[in-house]
Write a protein that holds these residues in place. Structure first.
Motif, mmCIF file in Angstrom:
data_model
loop_
_atom_site.group_PDB
_atom_site.id
_atom_site.type_symbol
_atom_site.label_atom_id
_atom_site.label_comp_id
_atom_site.label_asym_id
_atom_site.label_seq_id
_atom_site.Cartn_x
_atom_site.Cartn_y
_atom_site.Cartn_z
ATOM 1 N N VAL A 162 17.033 1.002 -7.329
ATOM 2 C CA VAL A 162 15.681 0.557 -6.985
ATOM 3 C C VAL A 162 14.775 0.956 -8.146
ATOM 4 O O VAL A 162 14.760 2.119 -8.546
ATOM 5 N N ALA A 163 14.034 -0.011 -8.694
ATOM 6 C CA ALA A 163 13.139 0.263 -9.822
ATOM 7 C C ALA A 163 11.769 -0.335 -9.542
ATOM 8 O O ALA A 163 11.653 -1.537 -9.300
ATOM 9 N N GLY A 201 2.106 0.205 -11.069
ATOM 10 C CA GLY A 201 1.419 0.572 -9.830
ATOM 11 C C GLY A 201 2.239 1.485 -8.944
ATOM 12 O O GLY A 201 1.693 2.181 -8.102
ATOM 13 N N ILE A 202 3.545 1.500 -9.118
ATOM 14 C CA ILE A 202 4.393 2.400 -8.320
ATOM 15 C C ILE A 202 4.738 3.609 -9.168
ATOM 16 O O ILE A 202 5.290 3.488 -10.260
ATOM 17 N N ARG A 203 4.401 4.789 -8.654
ATOM 18 C CA ARG A 203 4.666 6.029 -9.369
ATOM 19 C C ARG A 203 5.819 6.812 -8.769
ATOM 20 O O ARG A 203 6.471 7.587 -9.453
ATOM 21 N N ASP A 204 6.079 6.639 -7.464
ATOM 22 C CA ASP A 204 7.164 7.382 -6.822
ATOM 23 C C ASP A 204 7.709 6.573 -5.654
ATOM 24 O O ASP A 204 6.948 6.072 -4.822
ATOM 25 N N LEU A 205 9.033 6.444 -5.612
ATOM 26 C CA LEU A 205 9.723 5.745 -4.537
ATOM 27 C C LEU A 205 10.723 6.683 -3.865
ATOM 28 O O LEU A 205 11.319 7.526 -4.522
ATOM 29 N N ARG A 246 10.444 3.237 0.369
ATOM 30 C CA ARG A 246 9.083 3.664 0.698
ATOM 31 C C ARG A 246 8.339 4.023 -0.580
ATOM 32 O O ARG A 246 8.871 4.753 -1.423
ATOM 33 N N ALA A 247 7.122 3.520 -0.722
ATOM 34 C CA ALA A 247 6.261 3.883 -1.852
ATOM 35 C C ALA A 247 5.525 5.165 -1.477
ATOM 36 O O ALA A 247 4.584 5.136 -0.702
ATOM 37 N N ARG A 251 0.839 -1.207 0.000
ATOM 38 C CA ARG A 251 0.000 0.000 0.000
ATOM 39 C C ARG A 251 0.872 1.254 0.000
ATOM 40 O O ARG A 251 2.000 1.234 0.471
ATOM 41 N N GLU A 252 0.319 2.306 -0.548
ATOM 42 C CA GLU A 252 1.009 3.588 -0.600
ATOM 43 C C GLU A 252 1.413 4.026 0.804
ATOM 44 O O GLU A 252 0.645 3.882 1.753
ATOM 45 N N GLY A 253 2.638 4.524 0.930
ATOM 46 C CA GLY A 253 3.147 4.984 2.215
ATOM 47 C C GLY A 253 3.876 3.917 3.005
ATOM 48 O O GLY A 253 4.572 4.212 3.959
ATOM 49 N N GLN A 254 3.748 2.653 2.603
ATOM 50 C CA GLN A 254 4.409 1.553 3.305
ATOM 51 C C GLN A 254 5.895 1.519 2.968
ATOM 52 O O GLN A 254 6.318 1.896 1.877
ATOM 53 N N GLU A 255 6.694 1.035 3.943
ATOM 54 C CA GLU A 255 8.130 0.885 3.770
ATOM 55 C C GLU A 255 8.510 -0.591 3.766
ATOM 56 O O GLU A 255 7.812 -1.426 4.339
#
Length: 166
Positions: free
Chosen positions: A98-99, A103-107, A146-147, A77-81
């Motif tokens: 890290v790539a 579904g992931i837009r920013d790390l 972190r996402a 989920r978004e915000g999870q580390e």
């Protein structure tokens, strides 16, 4: 940049929304010249981003470190580390890539030693990044990813370049 790895031919719609400000913009299409499946079971957007970062790091003199296998991890989920321990050798300069996949837009990512942050990339907006660190001594480091926008699978890999004096 926005990336999509479609599984079927057809017409697709692109929606552009300005989060801040107003003005003109350019929109272009680029077709990835290689396949979307590669080593380590990587495929789709994860593989494309992994390949792009590998090419950029190799241009800077970094090499894939065969001592470390790529790690695939899912952030649910978004915000999870997510964290992992990494053993780095003294006298080596590293780039930890890290790539993110679909579904992931920013790390964001940080590298810490004994609770002290030694490298970070928390300002670049995007789903792939590289942390740089030259280790002075062999030690166990903590990589935290972190996402900040989106959720899904990401892959991390370690690259090395010469010794710490380079």
């Amino acid at each position: 940049p926005v990336r999509a790895c479609t599984t079927s031919a057809g017409n697709y719609t692109v929606r552009v929304l300005a989060q801040n400000g107003a003005g003109s913009f350019a929109l272009g299409e680029y077709r990835w010249p290689r396949g979307t499946r590669g080593p380590f079971g990587l495929e789709g957007l994860t593989y494309v981003r992994f390949s792009e970062m590998t090419g950029l790091l190799e241009a800077e003199g970094f090499q894939f470190d065969a001592n470390y296998a790529p790690q695939q991890t899912r952030i649910r989920r978004e915000g999870q580390e997510s964290t992992q321990q990494i053993q780095l050798t003294g006298g080596q300069c590293y780039s930890i890539m890290v790539a993110g996949g679909a579904g992931i837009r920013d790390l964001d990512a940080t590298l810490s030693l004994s609770g002290q942050q030694v490298a970070s990339d928390t300002t670049t907006v995007g789903a792939f990044l590289a942390l740089r660190h030259c280790a002075e001594a062999q030690a166990s480091f903590t990589l935290t990813v972190r996402a900040t926008s989106g959720a899904g699978q990401y892959v991390s890999q370690i690259f090395t370049r010469g010794n710490a004096s380079q």
